[in-house]
Design a protein around this motif. Structure first.
Motif, PDB file in Angstrom:
ATOM      1  N   ALA A   1      54.657  33.715  44.445  1.00 29.82           N
ATOM      2  CA  ALA A   1      54.856  35.131  44.740  1.00 29.82           C
ATOM      3  C   ALA A   1      56.310  35.538  44.509  1.00 29.82           C
ATOM      4  O   ALA A   1      56.581  36.621  43.967  1.00 29.82           O
ATOM      5  CB  ALA A   1      54.447  35.418  46.179  1.00 29.82           C
ATOM      6  N   ARG A   2      57.232  34.696  44.906  1.00 24.26           N
ATOM      7  CA  ARG A   2      58.657  35.013  44.753  1.00 24.26           C
ATOM      8  C   ARG A   2      59.024  35.194  43.292  1.00 24.26           C
ATOM      9  O   ARG A   2      59.684  36.171  42.919  1.00 24.26           O
ATOM     10  CB  ARG A   2      59.509  33.908  45.379  1.00 24.26           C
ATOM     11  CG  ARG A   2      61.011  34.139  45.247  1.00 24.26           C
ATOM     12  CD  ARG A   2      61.797  32.980  45.838  1.00 24.26           C
ATOM     13  NE  ARG A   2      61.513  31.724  45.145  1.00 24.26           N
ATOM     14  CZ  ARG A   2      62.061  31.391  43.978  1.00 24.26           C
ATOM     15  NH1 ARG A   2      62.907  32.206  43.355  1.00 24.26           N
ATOM     16  NH2 ARG A   2      61.759  30.234  43.415  1.00 24.26           N
TER      17      ARG A   2
ATOM     18  N   LEU B   1      44.873  37.890  40.161  1.00 24.60           N
ATOM     19  CA  LEU B   1      44.487  37.296  41.439  1.00 24.60           C
ATOM     20  C   LEU B   1      44.780  35.814  41.365  1.00 24.60           C
ATOM     21  O   LEU B   1      44.281  35.121  40.477  1.00 24.60           O
ATOM     22  CB  LEU B   1      42.993  37.528  41.703  1.00 24.60           C
ATOM     23  CG  LEU B   1      42.389  36.778  42.901  1.00 24.60           C
ATOM     24  CD1 LEU B   1      43.053  37.208  44.207  1.00 24.60           C
ATOM     25  CD2 LEU B   1      40.869  36.987  42.960  1.00 24.60           C
ATOM     26  N   ILE B   2      45.598  35.329  42.300  1.00 20.12           N
ATOM     27  CA  ILE B   2      45.920  33.908  42.343  1.00 20.12           C
ATOM     28  C   ILE B   2      45.308  33.315  43.607  1.00 20.12           C
ATOM     29  O   ILE B   2      45.770  33.560  44.729  1.00 20.12           O
ATOM     30  CB  ILE B   2      47.441  33.663  42.296  1.00 20.12           C
ATOM     31  CG1 ILE B   2      48.024  34.270  41.015  1.00 20.12           C
ATOM     32  CG2 ILE B   2      47.744  32.163  42.369  1.00 20.12           C
ATOM     33  CD1 ILE B   2      49.509  34.052  40.844  1.00 20.12           C
TER      34      ILE B   2
ATOM     35  N   VAL C   1      48.280  37.178  45.835  1.00 24.98           N
ATOM     36  CA  VAL C   1      48.432  35.728  45.976  1.00 24.98           C
ATOM     37  C   VAL C   1      47.961  35.343  47.367  1.00 24.98           C
ATOM     38  O   VAL C   1      48.525  35.799  48.367  1.00 24.98           O
ATOM     39  CB  VAL C   1      49.893  35.274  45.774  1.00 24.98           C
ATOM     40  CG1 VAL C   1      49.978  33.746  45.808  1.00 24.98           C
ATOM     41  CG2 VAL C   1      50.472  35.816  44.477  1.00 24.98           C
ATOM     42  N   THR C   2      46.946  34.509  47.465  1.00 25.79           N
ATOM     43  CA  THR C   2      46.488  34.058  48.777  1.00 25.79           C
ATOM     44  C   THR C   2      47.357  32.901  49.262  1.00 25.79           C
ATOM     45  O   THR C   2      47.876  32.114  48.477  1.00 25.79           O
ATOM     46  CB  THR C   2      45.007  33.620  48.741  1.00 25.79           C
ATOM     47  OG1 THR C   2      44.882  32.409  47.974  1.00 25.79           O
ATOM     48  CG2 THR C   2      44.137  34.700  48.130  1.00 25.79           C
ATOM     49  N   GLY C   3      47.521  32.838  50.581  1.00 23.97           N
ATOM     50  CA  GLY C   3      48.325  31.765  51.163  1.00 23.97           C
ATOM     51  C   GLY C   3      49.760  31.802  50.703  1.00 23.97           C
ATOM     52  O   GLY C   3      50.372  30.753  50.466  1.00 23.97           O
TER      53      GLY C   3
ATOM     54  N   VAL D   1      53.654  42.499  44.395  1.00 24.96           N
ATOM     55  CA  VAL D   1      52.956  41.296  44.852  1.00 24.96           C
ATOM     56  C   VAL D   1      52.429  41.496  46.265  1.00 24.96           C
ATOM     57  O   VAL D   1      53.181  41.867  47.176  1.00 24.96           O
ATOM     58  CB  VAL D   1      53.882  40.065  44.799  1.00 24.96           C
ATOM     59  CG1 VAL D   1      53.127  38.823  45.258  1.00 24.96           C
ATOM     60  CG2 VAL D   1      54.426  39.858  43.391  1.00 24.96           C
ATOM     61  N   VAL D   2      51.137  41.242  46.428  1.00 23.35           N
ATOM     62  CA  VAL D   2      50.488  41.315  47.728  1.00 23.35           C
ATOM     63  C   VAL D   2      50.356  39.902  48.281  1.00 23.35           C
ATOM     64  O   VAL D   2      49.704  39.047  47.668  1.00 23.35           O
ATOM     65  CB  VAL D   2      49.101  41.971  47.619  1.00 23.35           C
ATOM     66  CG1 VAL D   2      48.430  42.022  48.992  1.00 23.35           C
ATOM     67  CG2 VAL D   2      49.212  43.371  47.022  1.00 23.35           C
TER      68      VAL D   2
END
Length: 323
Positions: free
Chosen positions: A31-32, A103-104, A19-21, A41-42
């Protein structure tokens, strides 16, 4: 049909997600939820210290009915304003995670301070679209190698006001060029990228899909550079009287989460709130602007994005090349 909530998220154990940002706002909440449902989760973020604090908050969160395991949260440094950083981050992610399920592309800016990205692009377009285009291309083979993987790109209601003149590629908001609507244009590019990517995935006959989502109008740090009256209007103090129009970042994350995990989701769909003006409420499938669906414009944007980033997304073989 019952309204969708995070209680409908399936078990995510065994899945690896980037997850970016993800250190704040929609990215953090997305992400949570995924971590609490069992995914590894990265958090791919520019500010590593903030990302580490966000990871600690997720690990230390209070128990919830759907928190099935101790959250497994990792941190990777990623600056979408630098294609060099994007390449380095992709290399580290590939080395650490042979399997990649999701990928988000969430990170974004709105009305950043004047300037350019490291590569000379207008920052809104460079970060919101070009950085994510490059990251997707550099991780694509990992995604294609994972059955049922997804690429979710977070866009905005404001994509409807975007106008990208791909008939004249150098008019894209890069270098010295400036758009009068940089944020809507960048969000339109997100949508066009999703639709073109999905068409290429479908033509290649792979199980990976591309989906888009928007959070409606949510209270996040995205508004930090907006004029003071707008920030007050969107602030927490106005929440009791503005909940019909402006929702929390927790609820705003429901649309990206649904796009990421709903087993019935189809490639090319677009999730957003079902409330008034599609600004708040539970997520449903909604519609893109007519401008976003123009096939010729999508293809030309893709070609120009490859030229600007130096990353060629070869969907047929799941490879990417850097020039």
């Amino acid at each position: 049909m019952a309204r969708w909530t995070v209680a409908d998220v399936p078990d995510q154990r065994g899945r690896t997600v980037v997850v970016t940002g993800a250190n704040s706002g929609i990215g953090f909440e997305t992400a949570r939820v995924l971590a609490e449902h069992g995914a590894t989760v990265v958090l791919a973020c520019r500010d590593v210290a903030r990302a580490r604090r966000a990871a600690a908050r997720i690990r230390a969160g209070a128990p919830t009915p759907y928190r099935r395991v101790e959250p497994d949260v990792r941190v990777e440094q990623l600056d979408l304003a630098s294609i060099t950083s994007v390449r380095s981050a992709a290399e580290r992610i590939r080395a650490a995670h042979p399997r990649l399920d999701l990928l988000i592309n969430n990170a974004g800016v709105m009305r950043p301070p004047p300037g350019h990205t490291e590569d000379g692009f207008e920052p809104t377009f460079g970060i919101n679209h070009l950085g994510h285009f490059a990251l997707t291309g550099l991780l694509l083979d990992r995604l294609l190698a994972t059955a049922g993987s997804r690429i979710v790109t977070v866009t905005s209601l404001l994509h409807r006001y975007g106008r990208i003149d791909v008939e004249h590629p150098h008019s894209l908001p890069s270098g010295e060029r400036r758009s009068r609507r940089p944020y809507p244009d960048s969000k339109l590019a997100n949508v066009m990228f999703t639709l073109d990517l999905q068409r290429r995935l479908a033509q290649a006959g792979v199980s990976t899909i591309a989906v888009a989502a928007h959070p409606g109008i949510a209270r996040t740090e995205l508004a930090r550079h907006l004029p003071p009256p707008v920030r007050v209007f969107m602030g927490a103090r106005m929440a009791p009287v503005m909940s019909w129009l402006i929702q929390s970042s927790q609820t705003g994350a429901w649309a990206p989460v649904r796009a990421a995990v709903d087993p019935d989701a189809r490639g090319g769909e677009y999730y957003g709130p079902d409330g008034l003006f599609h600004s708040s409420g539970p997520p449903v499938v909604t519609g893109f602007s007519a401008h976003a669906r123009d096939l010729g414009r999508q293809r030309r944007l893709w070609e120009e994005s490859e030229r600007l980033t130096g990353v060629m997304c070869l969907v047929e073989s799941g490879q990417s090349l850097s020039s």
